[in-house]
Scaffold this motif. Sequence first.
Motif, PDB file in Angstrom:
ATOM      1  N   LEU A 183      45.648  44.116  37.941  1.00  0.00           N
ATOM      2  CA  LEU A 183      44.004  44.764  37.563  1.00  0.00           C
ATOM      3  C   LEU A 183      43.601  45.484  38.989  1.00  0.00           C
ATOM      4  CD1 LEU A 183      42.591  42.523  34.938  1.00  0.00           C
ATOM      5  CD2 LEU A 183      43.823  44.568  34.755  1.00  0.00           C
ATOM      6  N   ASP A 184      43.922  44.886  40.049  1.00  0.00           N
ATOM      7  CA  ASP A 184      43.300  45.336  41.123  1.00  0.00           C
ATOM      8  C   ASP A 184      43.775  46.640  41.802  1.00  0.00           C
ATOM      9  OD1 ASP A 184      45.575  44.181  41.788  1.00  0.00           O
ATOM     10  OD2 ASP A 184      44.890  43.256  43.478  1.00  0.00           O
ATOM     11  N   LYS A 185      44.816  47.059  41.284  1.00  0.00           N
ATOM     12  CA  LYS A 185      45.456  48.213  41.559  1.00  0.00           C
ATOM     13  C   LYS A 185      45.307  49.477  40.720  1.00  0.00           C
ATOM     14  CE  LYS A 185      49.719  45.964  43.756  1.00  0.00           C
ATOM     15  NZ  LYS A 185      51.088  46.041  43.745  1.00  0.00           N
ATOM     16  N   THR A 224      33.633  40.503  37.324  1.00  0.00           N
ATOM     17  CA  THR A 224      34.030  39.973  36.110  1.00  0.00           C
ATOM     18  C   THR A 224      33.725  40.822  34.933  1.00  0.00           C
ATOM     19  OG1 THR A 224      33.349  37.477  36.470  1.00  0.00           O
ATOM     20  CG2 THR A 224      33.690  38.257  34.116  1.00  0.00           C
ATOM     21  N   LEU A 225      32.658  41.690  34.899  1.00  0.00           N
ATOM     22  CA  LEU A 225      32.553  42.886  33.992  1.00  0.00           C
ATOM     23  C   LEU A 225      33.610  44.179  34.173  1.00  0.00           C
ATOM     24  CD1 LEU A 225      28.839  43.121  33.734  1.00  0.00           C
ATOM     25  CD2 LEU A 225      30.283  42.439  32.211  1.00  0.00           C
ATOM     26  N   LEU A 232      40.103  46.317  28.842  1.00  0.00           N
ATOM     27  CA  LEU A 232      39.708  47.068  27.628  1.00  0.00           C
ATOM     28  C   LEU A 232      40.233  48.697  27.923  1.00  0.00           C
ATOM     29  CD1 LEU A 232      35.946  46.127  26.980  1.00  0.00           C
ATOM     30  CD2 LEU A 232      38.228  45.600  25.436  1.00  0.00           C
ATOM     31  N   ARG A 233      40.166  49.271  28.884  1.00  0.00           N
ATOM     32  CA  ARG A 233      40.624  50.624  29.217  1.00  0.00           C
ATOM     33  C   ARG A 233      42.022  50.518  28.843  1.00  0.00           C
ATOM     34  NH1 ARG A 233      38.746  54.703  33.502  1.00  0.00           N
ATOM     35  NH2 ARG A 233      37.208  55.136  32.083  1.00  0.00           N
ATOM     36  N   LEU A 234      42.940  49.560  29.505  1.00  0.00           N
ATOM     37  CA  LEU A 234      44.372  49.546  29.404  1.00  0.00           C
ATOM     38  C   LEU A 234      44.693  49.417  27.870  1.00  0.00           C
ATOM     39  CD1 LEU A 234      45.348  47.359  32.599  1.00  0.00           C
ATOM     40  CD2 LEU A 234      45.620  49.986  32.040  1.00  0.00           C
ATOM     41  N   LEU A 235      43.939  48.627  27.290  1.00  0.00           N
ATOM     42  CA  LEU A 235      44.264  48.504  25.594  1.00  0.00           C
ATOM     43  C   LEU A 235      44.076  49.661  25.054  1.00  0.00           C
ATOM     44  CD1 LEU A 235      42.767  45.091  24.964  1.00  0.00           C
ATOM     45  CD2 LEU A 235      44.949  45.541  25.004  1.00  0.00           C
ATOM     46  N   HIS A 236      42.852  50.393  25.301  1.00  0.00           N
ATOM     47  CA  HIS A 236      42.583  51.714  24.740  1.00  0.00           C
ATOM     48  C   HIS A 236      43.936  52.743  25.142  1.00  0.00           C
ATOM     49  CE1 HIS A 236      40.522  55.006  23.090  1.00  0.00           C
ATOM     50  NE2 HIS A 236      40.431  55.600  24.047  1.00  0.00           N
ATOM     51  N   ILE A 237      44.423  52.776  26.260  1.00  0.00           N
ATOM     52  CA  ILE A 237      45.429  53.651  26.512  1.00  0.00           C
ATOM     53  C   ILE A 237      46.775  53.336  25.713  1.00  0.00           C
ATOM     54  CG2 ILE A 237      46.924  54.377  28.487  1.00  0.00           C
ATOM     55  CD1 ILE A 237      44.767  53.874  30.344  1.00  0.00           C
TER      56      ILE A 237
END
Length: 272
Positions: A183-185, A224-225, A232-237
Amino acid sequence: MFRRKLTALDYHNPSGFDCKDETEFRNFIVWLEDQKIRHYKIEDRGNLRNIPSSGWPKSFEQYLQDVNCPFTVEERQESVDWLLGLAVRLEYGDNGSPVEKYKNCPQATATEAEKPSDPLIHLDSSNPDFKAGVLGLASLLKIQRHDDYLVMLKAIRILIQERLTPEAIAKASQSKEGLPVALDKHILGFDTGGLLGGVWPSHCVKICSRPVGDKSAQRKQDATLNEAAQILRLLHIEELRDLQTRINEAIVAVQAVIADPKTDHRLGKVGR
């Protein structure tokens, strides 16, 4: 080609009429003259009714001339269509024609049984048993409580339709192998936290008069947020990619129907 006009004239076989069939064509012309057009007197229809006669084509040619048809015997489809138009005009243009009986008919309206309605509307949401049942289902399915019990019931229905139908269960049982994601990338594009470099923005300072509190705890909460927002953004993509795949499949299916060019190498062109 002639189905609608034949249906309007109450022909016995409007969908199966074939004007290329000689016997059927001759019988049709006799029926059209006897029942609809009636240009000849009954005693003058003998030659037209003599279907097996070898001189019938000449009788039909004379008939076309007598009714002022602009087409010849060789133009069979055109002459049939013109005769049908004449028959429809005579059938529905006369006084007391079948059109008259439909003029004063009341407008058709859908009955109560035919009107689509949401079955949840007819439920009594104030009934204690209803409330207890909805709360039990919401607790079992881990659905957030709401002040409106109908809203909760609709949420339960959506969850059951999307997750608990046989198709949804079969789809969920299919194992999907994914790749681990760092996620940090991945750049989120926005910051969900209130601190910018450990300092509140000026517009926030003007609005909020309460003390900031522990900045380290605030930064931890912001991280955390941000992580949750990235997930959520990756799931939406992923959902958008699945939608794009379905759109492409629909386009391919449509192209298979409407885009089927026939290639003729002798003509040196592509097309129907």
